[in-house]
Design a protein around this motif. Structure first.
Motif, PDB file in Angstrom:
ATOM      1  N   TYR A   1      -1.288  23.167  -4.575  1.00 38.79           N
ATOM      2  CA  TYR A   1      -0.702  21.804  -4.070  1.00 38.79           C
ATOM      3  C   TYR A   1      -0.425  20.950  -5.114  1.00 38.79           C
ATOM      4  O   TYR A   1      -1.366  20.596  -6.101  1.00 38.79           O
ATOM      5  CB  TYR A   1      -1.564  21.413  -3.020  1.00 38.79           C
ATOM      6  N   SER A   2       0.749  20.206  -4.797  1.00 32.99           N
ATOM      7  CA  SER A   2       0.882  19.056  -5.866  1.00 32.99           C
ATOM      8  C   SER A   2      -0.151  18.087  -5.511  1.00 32.99           C
ATOM      9  O   SER A   2      -0.607  17.674  -4.385  1.00 32.99           O
ATOM     10  CB  SER A   2       2.203  18.487  -5.683  1.00 32.99           C
ATOM     11  N   PRO A   3      -0.655  17.523  -6.781  1.00 29.78           N
ATOM     12  CA  PRO A   3      -1.481  16.082  -6.779  1.00 29.78           C
ATOM     13  C   PRO A   3      -0.817  15.248  -5.836  1.00 29.78           C
ATOM     14  O   PRO A   3       0.595  15.207  -5.931  1.00 29.78           O
ATOM     15  CB  PRO A   3      -1.822  15.754  -7.934  1.00 29.78           C
ATOM     16  N   PHE A   4      -1.379  14.217  -5.224  1.00 32.40           N
ATOM     17  CA  PHE A   4      -0.768  12.977  -4.453  1.00 32.40           C
ATOM     18  C   PHE A   4       0.292  12.424  -5.450  1.00 32.40           C
ATOM     19  O   PHE A   4       1.388  12.018  -5.019  1.00 32.40           O
ATOM     20  CB  PHE A   4      -1.487  12.098  -3.933  1.00 32.40           C
ATOM     21  N   ILE A   5      -0.220  12.331  -6.782  1.00 30.52           N
ATOM     22  CA  ILE A   5       0.757  11.398  -7.634  1.00 30.52           C
ATOM     23  C   ILE A   5       0.723  12.272  -8.856  1.00 30.52           C
ATOM     24  O   ILE A   5      -0.572  12.947  -9.276  1.00 30.52           O
ATOM     25  CB  ILE A   5       0.444   9.980  -8.169  1.00 30.52           C
ATOM     26  N   TYR A   6       1.529  12.941  -9.313  1.00 30.49           N
ATOM     27  CA  TYR A   6       1.752  13.797 -10.469  1.00 30.49           C
ATOM     28  C   TYR A   6       2.633  13.546 -11.483  1.00 30.49           C
ATOM     29  O   TYR A   6       3.847  13.053 -11.125  1.00 30.49           O
ATOM     30  CB  TYR A   6       1.981  15.313  -9.919  1.00 30.49           C
ATOM     31  N   ALA A   7       2.325  14.020 -12.665  1.00 28.53           N
ATOM     32  CA  ALA A   7       3.496  14.182 -13.853  1.00 28.53           C
ATOM     33  C   ALA A   7       2.950  15.121 -14.710  1.00 28.53           C
ATOM     34  O   ALA A   7       1.998  15.590 -14.827  1.00 28.53           O
ATOM     35  CB  ALA A   7       3.458  12.848 -14.630  1.00 28.53           C
ATOM     36  N   ARG A   8       4.153  16.009 -15.438  1.00 32.77           N
ATOM     37  CA  ARG A   8       3.800  16.860 -16.252  1.00 32.77           C
ATOM     38  C   ARG A   8       4.782  16.654 -17.443  1.00 32.77           C
ATOM     39  O   ARG A   8       5.811  16.581 -17.303  1.00 32.77           O
ATOM     40  CB  ARG A   8       3.869  18.290 -15.799  1.00 32.77           C
ATOM     41  N   GLY A   9       4.043  16.943 -18.619  1.00 31.54           N
ATOM     42  CA  GLY A   9       5.162  16.575 -19.791  1.00 31.54           C
ATOM     43  C   GLY A   9       5.938  15.246 -19.848  1.00 31.54           C
ATOM     44  O   GLY A   9       7.052  15.344 -20.537  1.00 31.54           O
TER      45      GLY A   9
ATOM     46  N   ASP B   1      -3.630   4.643  -1.150  1.00 31.48           N
ATOM     47  CA  ASP B   1      -4.876   5.042  -0.137  1.00 31.48           C
ATOM     48  C   ASP B   1      -4.319   6.346  -0.110  1.00 31.48           C
ATOM     49  O   ASP B   1      -3.314   6.947   0.653  1.00 31.48           O
ATOM     50  CB  ASP B   1      -4.308   4.295   1.217  1.00 31.48           C
ATOM     51  N   GLY B   2      -5.119   7.390  -0.321  1.00 33.77           N
ATOM     52  CA  GLY B   2      -5.081   9.004  -0.242  1.00 33.77           C
ATOM     53  C   GLY B   2      -5.049   9.422   1.097  1.00 33.77           C
ATOM     54  O   GLY B   2      -4.608  10.391   1.433  1.00 33.77           O
ATOM     55  N   ASN B   3      -5.693   8.489   1.907  1.00 36.77           N
ATOM     56  CA  ASN B   3      -5.810   8.704   3.508  1.00 36.77           C
ATOM     57  C   ASN B   3      -6.413  10.232   3.903  1.00 36.77           C
ATOM     58  O   ASN B   3      -5.980  10.868   4.654  1.00 36.77           O
ATOM     59  CB  ASN B   3      -4.237   8.709   4.066  1.00 36.77           C
ATOM     60  N   ALA B   4      -7.425  10.697   2.962  1.00 33.15           N
ATOM     61  CA  ALA B   4      -7.602  12.026   2.715  1.00 33.15           C
ATOM     62  C   ALA B   4      -8.329  12.475   4.332  1.00 33.15           C
ATOM     63  O   ALA B   4      -8.027  13.734   4.645  1.00 33.15           O
ATOM     64  CB  ALA B   4      -8.389  12.480   1.689  1.00 33.15           C
ATOM     65  N   ALA B   5      -9.159  11.819   4.549  1.00 33.24           N
ATOM     66  CA  ALA B   5      -9.929  11.866   5.809  1.00 33.24           C
ATOM     67  C   ALA B   5      -9.032  12.306   7.183  1.00 33.24           C
ATOM     68  O   ALA B   5      -9.575  12.981   8.062  1.00 33.24           O
ATOM     69  CB  ALA B   5     -10.898  10.845   6.237  1.00 33.24           C
ATOM     70  N   ALA B   6      -7.704  11.930   6.986  1.00 32.18           N
ATOM     71  CA  ALA B   6      -7.040  12.206   8.079  1.00 32.18           C
ATOM     72  C   ALA B   6      -6.166  13.621   8.135  1.00 32.18           C
ATOM     73  O   ALA B   6      -5.676  13.918   9.105  1.00 32.18           O
ATOM     74  CB  ALA B   6      -5.879  11.090   8.209  1.00 32.18           C
TER      75      ALA B   6
ATOM     76  N   THR C   1       0.829  -1.043  -0.065  1.00 29.03           N
ATOM     77  CA  THR C   1      -0.079  -0.063   0.068  1.00 29.03           C
ATOM     78  C   THR C   1       0.879   1.127  -0.140  1.00 29.03           C
ATOM     79  O   THR C   1       1.827   1.439   0.681  1.00 29.03           O
ATOM     80  CB  THR C   1      -0.827  -0.135   1.191  1.00 29.03           C
ATOM     81  N   ILE C   2       0.758   2.006  -0.957  1.00 27.01           N
ATOM     82  CA  ILE C   2       1.196   3.433  -0.873  1.00 27.01           C
ATOM     83  C   ILE C   2       0.178   4.390   0.157  1.00 27.01           C
ATOM     84  O   ILE C   2      -0.943   4.351  -0.375  1.00 27.01           O
ATOM     85  CB  ILE C   2       1.508   4.213  -2.251  1.00 27.01           C
ATOM     86  N   ARG C   3       0.503   4.864   1.210  1.00 23.54           N
ATOM     87  CA  ARG C   3      -0.494   5.659   2.039  1.00 23.54           C
ATOM     88  C   ARG C   3       0.209   7.035   2.167  1.00 23.54           C
ATOM     89  O   ARG C   3       1.194   7.137   2.584  1.00 23.54           O
ATOM     90  CB  ARG C   3      -0.520   4.836   3.452  1.00 23.54           C
ATOM     91  N   PHE C   4      -0.754   8.113   1.651  1.00 18.64           N
ATOM     92  CA  PHE C   4      -0.152   9.240   1.723  1.00 18.64           C
ATOM     93  C   PHE C   4      -0.446   9.916   2.918  1.00 18.64           C
ATOM     94  O   PHE C   4      -1.163   9.781   3.970  1.00 18.64           O
ATOM     95  CB  PHE C   4      -0.757  10.226   0.676  1.00 18.64           C
ATOM     96  N   ARG C   5       0.660  10.947   3.116  1.00 18.38           N
ATOM     97  CA  ARG C   5       0.777  11.687   4.529  1.00 18.38           C
ATOM     98  C   ARG C   5      -0.567  12.631   4.462  1.00 18.38           C
ATOM     99  O   ARG C   5      -1.104  12.935   3.587  1.00 18.38           O
ATOM    100  CB  ARG C   5       2.019  12.361   4.507  1.00 18.38           C
ATOM    101  N   SER C   6      -0.769  13.104   5.780  1.00 18.67           N
ATOM    102  CA  SER C   6      -2.036  13.915   5.885  1.00 18.67           C
ATOM    103  C   SER C   6      -1.702  15.343   6.246  1.00 18.67           C
ATOM    104  O   SER C   6      -2.653  16.241   6.160  1.00 18.67           O
ATOM    105  CB  SER C   6      -2.651  13.447   7.225  1.00 18.67           C
ATOM    106  N   ASP C   7      -0.267  15.578   6.095  1.00 18.83           N
ATOM    107  CA  ASP C   7       0.198  17.135   6.345  1.00 18.83           C
ATOM    108  C   ASP C   7       0.184  17.824   4.956  1.00 18.83           C
ATOM    109  O   ASP C   7       0.709  17.232   4.125  1.00 18.83           O
ATOM    110  CB  ASP C   7       1.280  17.242   7.153  1.00 18.83           C
TER     111      ASP C   7
END
Length: 601
Positions: free
Chosen positions: A148-156, A169-174, A122-128
């Motif tokens: 803010y950067s999207p949790f996973i991002y790419a450009r070009g 897991d975006g862990n967004a509620a935390a 699981t990739i679990r994203f930080r809540s800060d």
């Protein structure tokens, strides 16, 4: 056959609301002259251009770069270093092993990198919020800015992938993100006004100290994208959001989201996109096509086009298959087929097919084609076009009326909704050229179609609570009980069938029903199969005409009950005189209960 009452006919006409319902004709002629080629003829060429990227056989394990699966260690540097090493080596796979939770901040992908998550990983994203700084160039609800950067991002980037049976897991509620929803008003108003005023994008700075929450996965101006097999959960905002990108494959992913603005897959200003065999249990729209908002969307001016959405399952909320409301750059050539709607875990879909816009969007939606969208319930309605969406205040920017035209809908079979069809156009810009054919709506509270400010709307063989709207032209019916049957039986124990009964296929591959049909002349025909499938499993069949398969493993999805009958169609060439039409089960489940075949030339 049941015909509508005189009172129902007046309701359908909708003339008091400015609608125009015309006599039926074939769906293939909806946007051109009679006998024109089907818009679906474009799909093979679109699919031929969508080719997932491949990657060199090199593996870069994030644990070799310091990552630990303890849900505590900050793995942000490990992801960054593994991705950089993979890219520098010429590409390959960055591996997230199936050993636990890897806690991380933002992840930025680079060209020729596949991020693969093994089962159990699981990739679990930080809540800060600070883990998603510094700002990046992005879009927020269709307007370009820095945030803010999207949790996973790419450009070009080119040739990028997110794959594997593991979990993101975006862990967004935390985190603070859902608290932003009640605080974002001034920032959102300021961004909209900046767009109207033409403020340069690099001066539209938000992020730290502001309240515009980030997307989960955003791939901006990228090419050759693959996202497959993942369990993606708990985003703060739109889950999978490719922007100004092309050659995109999204398949077999599961999305679970709760909260506000947590759509499933949102291709925006993208071309050549395939979204297939996914599961959407979302707190907002499931698959939703976008192309920018108002003045800024028209400034960028890139449409979303050539998009195929097929074989997906929707468990709510809002629209299952949706266009808008951010569609100012235009939308064209969207094809959705064989998608299903189910009640979800606490949520249900609001609408099956939903197009939404308003009089500041501008933009043109031209060519949305849907067939085989089935299931229910839908808490607010079946098919809804709303050109007066979100007109709750003065808004931002000039009045620029959008255009919606050339829609074909076949096999829209919805059970349990407040209304079946509502087309709500604008008095300044009518909806034009809509054909709804071979569709069935049951348990509808307000059955008569509601049509206002819409021209050239055609209903053909549409049944709402058993009432027929628009008889099929020149249709000849062949009852299944009179056909040649192999490994099946004629039964009459489920209500609602036509004739004296229906055919219950044996539960095995190879069982078939073969009809002998007569055509006055050679030419194209629509073959409409009326069936019931009281299970949730697809019971596909090969449809063959004169011995040649014309539709391999044609979907016969669940209808909700054995007494709920629906219609699915196939186009085929018939010879003058006698023809055979054979429907053969292709799986061990056998075929559905088959009531009749109706042939229209």
């Amino acid at each position: 056959m049941t015909t509508p009452s005189r009172r129902d006919l007046f309701k359908v006409a909708g003339l008091a609301g400015g609608g125009a319902l015309l006599p039926s004709r074939t769906a293939s002629a909806a946007s051109g002259t009679a006998g024109a080629a089907s818009p679906w003829d474009q799909v093979p060429a679109i699919l031929a251009r969508i080719v997932p990227p491949t990657f060199p056989d090199r593996t870069f394990d994030i644990t070799d770069h310091g990552a630990k699966p303890d849900n505590t260690t900050d793995c942000t540097p490990a992801f960054r270093n593994a991705i950089a090493a993979c890219n520098a080596a010429g590409g390959g796979t960055v591996l997230v092993p199936g050993t636990g939770r890897f806690r991380t901040g933002k992840i930025h992908l680079l060209s020729n990198v596949r991020l693969h998550i093994e089962a159990g990983g699981t990739i679990r994203f930080r809540s800060d919020a600070g883990s998603y700084l510094p700002n990046v160039f992005t879009r927020w609800q269709g307007i370009e800015c820095h945030n803010y950067s999207p949790f996973i991002y790419a450009r070009g980037q080119t040739n990028i992938a997110l794959t594997g049976p593991g979990t993101i897991d975006g862990n967004a509620a935390a985190g603070p993100w859902f608290g932003f929803d009640s605080q974002r008003g001034p920032d959102w108003e300021r961004l909209q006004q900046m767009a109207v005023d033409g403020v340069p994008v690099d001066q539209r700075q938000f992020g730290d100290g502001h309240y515009l929450k980030p997307n989960m996965i955003q791939l901006y101006n990228c090419a050759n994208i693959l996202i497959e097999d993942l369990d993606i959960r708990n985003p703060a905002m739109w889950t999978v959001h490719p922007v100004l990108s092309r050659n995109i494959t999204v398949r077999r992913i599961k999305i679970y989201s709760r909260g506000a603005m947590v759509d499933g897959v949102d291709p925006e200003c993208c071309s050549d996109v395939l979204i297939e065999n996914c599961s959407f249990d979302t707190g907002d729209d499931g698959t939703v096509i976008k192309s920018g908002r108002d003045s800024d969307g028209r400034r960028v001016g890139v449409p979303s086009e050539n998009i195929v959405i097929r074989g997906n399952k929707y468990y709510g909320r809002w629209g299952a298959v949706t266009v808008g409301s951010e569609m100012s750059g235009g939308v064209r050539n969207v094809f959705a087929e064989n998608n299903q709607i189910f009640p979800g875990s606490g949520y249900r879909s609001f609408y099956a097919l939903y197009l939404k816009t308003n009089n500041r969007r501008g933009g043109v939606v031209d060519g949305v084609h849907v067939r085989g969208l089935t299931g229910g319930p839908c808490d607010r309605g079946g098919f809804y076009i709303d050109m007066n969406y979100s007109l709750t205040g003065p808004g931002y920017g000039p009045i620029v009326n959008p255009v919606i035209r050339n829609l074909t809908v076949e096999g829209l079979n919805i059970d349990d909704a407040p209304f079946a069809i509502k087309l709500s156009g604008s008095s300044a810009s009518h909806i034009t050229n809509v054909t709804i054919a071979d569709s069935t709506f049951t348990a509808i509270d307000t059955p008569a179609p509601q049509i206002s400010n819409a021209d050239n709307v055609r209903l053909q063989n549409v049944r709402i609570n058993g009432v027929l709207y628009g008889a099929p032209p020149n249709a000849t019916r062949y009852e299944a009980e009179n056909a040649t049957i192999s490994q099946g039986a004629v039964e009459s124990n489920h209500a609602g069938f036509s004739g004296t009964g229906f055919v219950n296929y044996a539960n095995l591959a190879g069982s078939f029903v073969e009809f002998t049909v007569t055509a006055a002349a050679a030419g194209n025909a629509t073959l409409a199969f009326r069936f019931a499938n009281g299970t949730t499993a697809n019971r596909p069949m090969d449809i063959a005409v004169n011995g040649a398969v014309v539709a391999a493993s044609k979907a016969f999805n669940g209808t909700g009950a054995w007494t709920t009958w629906q219609t699915t169609t196939v186009s085929a060439q018939l010879t003058g005189g006698t023809n055979t039409v054979k429907a053969t089960a292709t799986t061990a489940n056998g075929g559905p209960n088959l009531d009749y075949l109706e042939v229209t030339q």
